[in-house]
Design an enzyme around this catalytic site. Structure first.
Site, PDB file in Angstrom:
ATOM      1  N   SER A 142      -9.892 -11.264  -6.897  1.00  0.00           N
ATOM      2  CA  SER A 142     -11.108 -11.061  -7.591  1.00  0.00           C
ATOM      3  C   SER A 142      -9.760 -10.973  -8.711  1.00  0.00           C
ATOM      4  CB  SER A 142     -11.244  -9.805  -7.124  1.00  0.00           C
ATOM      5  OG  SER A 142     -12.255  -8.685  -8.329  1.00  0.00           O
ATOM      6  N   TYR A 155      -8.719  -0.682  -4.367  1.00  0.00           N
ATOM      7  CA  TYR A 155      -8.723  -1.918  -4.916  1.00  0.00           C
ATOM      8  C   TYR A 155      -8.444  -2.988  -5.849  1.00  0.00           C
ATOM      9  CZ  TYR A 155     -12.499  -6.503  -4.921  1.00  0.00           C
ATOM     10  OH  TYR A 155     -13.092  -7.510  -4.756  1.00  0.00           O
TER      11      TYR A 155
END
Length: 279
Positions: A142, A155
């Protein structure tokens, strides 16, 4: 075997076996469809067997149950398949909220799925690739693996780890004809972002856009691919920008949106789904 300009052996998608994790829905499902359209032998792996079976039936693929946190499940799946030419490590979770409020178990699950899932996958699959002298791994990370986001601290940590893991293993495997590419999407319209405010200055893409990037790396073997592509150098640009200016930009574009979901009820349902898989 034909060697391409980037130095890696070519992989003919029409004869390739592709194993995709988290492929019962979202990015993984879109990627499975695209590989199937290119003639590949697609294997859909997911902890949600119902979703995997449905996605596989749609495109005439195989489905396997796989909790990416469990190395023994990886070994069983690879032993049954016998050969994997392309591994797409896509499975992931994205809990959101204040760092100090996140339960330890949720943080552990995030690291286990988003980082150890990649580690287990490569350790189970890559030895066979090395033995055959060719193979390709795509780790779906990501842009949060490059850029910190308030409300996504653990995350962020998992995706920063995924980026570093991919870069180091790419160097280790290269001499054996095995490539590793990292795909770094911005916000994607999938279940992971459900309930969050998208757009409004945040580049947002569809699962199909990420799938195109994943399949594209089979030809280019690029180390990193951002989605959308123009964000590829954003981390470098921000690193050269004074912190006060970065903070102003974050404020203008609602940089704290992960702390304040647009649809709290919908977001809560996703967070509950994440908690339900914690072991």
């Amino acid at each position: 075997m034909r060697i391409l300009g980037h130095g890696y052996p070519a992989i003919d998608l029409q004869h390739a076996r592709v194993l995709i994790t988290g492929a019962g829905r979202g990015i993984g499902q879109s990627t499975a469809r695209l590989f199937a359209d290119r003639g590949a032998d697609v294997v859909i792996a997911d902890v949600d067997t119902a979703a995997a079976d449905a996605a596989a039936a749609e495109i005439g693929a195989r489905a396997v149950e796989l909790d990416v946190r469990a190395r023994d499940q990886w070994d069983k799946a690879v032993a049954e398949l016998g050969r994997v030419d392309i591994l797409v490590n896509n499975a992931g979770v994205m809990p959101a909220g204040a760092f100090l409020d996140e339960a330890d178990a949720v943080g552990h699950a995030t690291m286990d799925i988003n980082v150890w899932g990649l580690i287990h996958g490569m350790r189970a699959v890559v030895p066979g690739m090395i033995e055959r002298g060719h193979g390709h791994v795509v780790n779906v990370a990501s842009l949060a693996g490059k850029l910190p986001v308030p409300g996504l601290a653990v995350y962020n940590a998992s995706k920063f780890a995924a980026v570093g893991l991919s870069a180091a293993t790419r160097l280790e495997f290269a001499e054996h004809g095995v490539s590793v590419s990292t795909v770094l999407p911005s916000a994607v319209r999938t279940r992971l972002s459900s309930g969050m405010a998208l757009g409004k200055g945040m580049p947002t893409v569809d699962p199909e856009d990420v799938a195109e990037a994943i399949v594209g790396t089979c030809d280019t073997r690029k180390a990193e691919v951002a989605v959308p592509n123009y964000l590829g150098a954003l981390d470098v640009a921000l690193a050269a920008t004074p912190e006060r200016a970065v903070q102003l930009v974050r404020k203008l574009f609602n940089g704290d949106r992960a702390l304040h979901p647009a649809d709290a009820e919908t977001r809560a349902k996703y967070e509950e789904q994440v908690r339900s898989i914690v072991k």
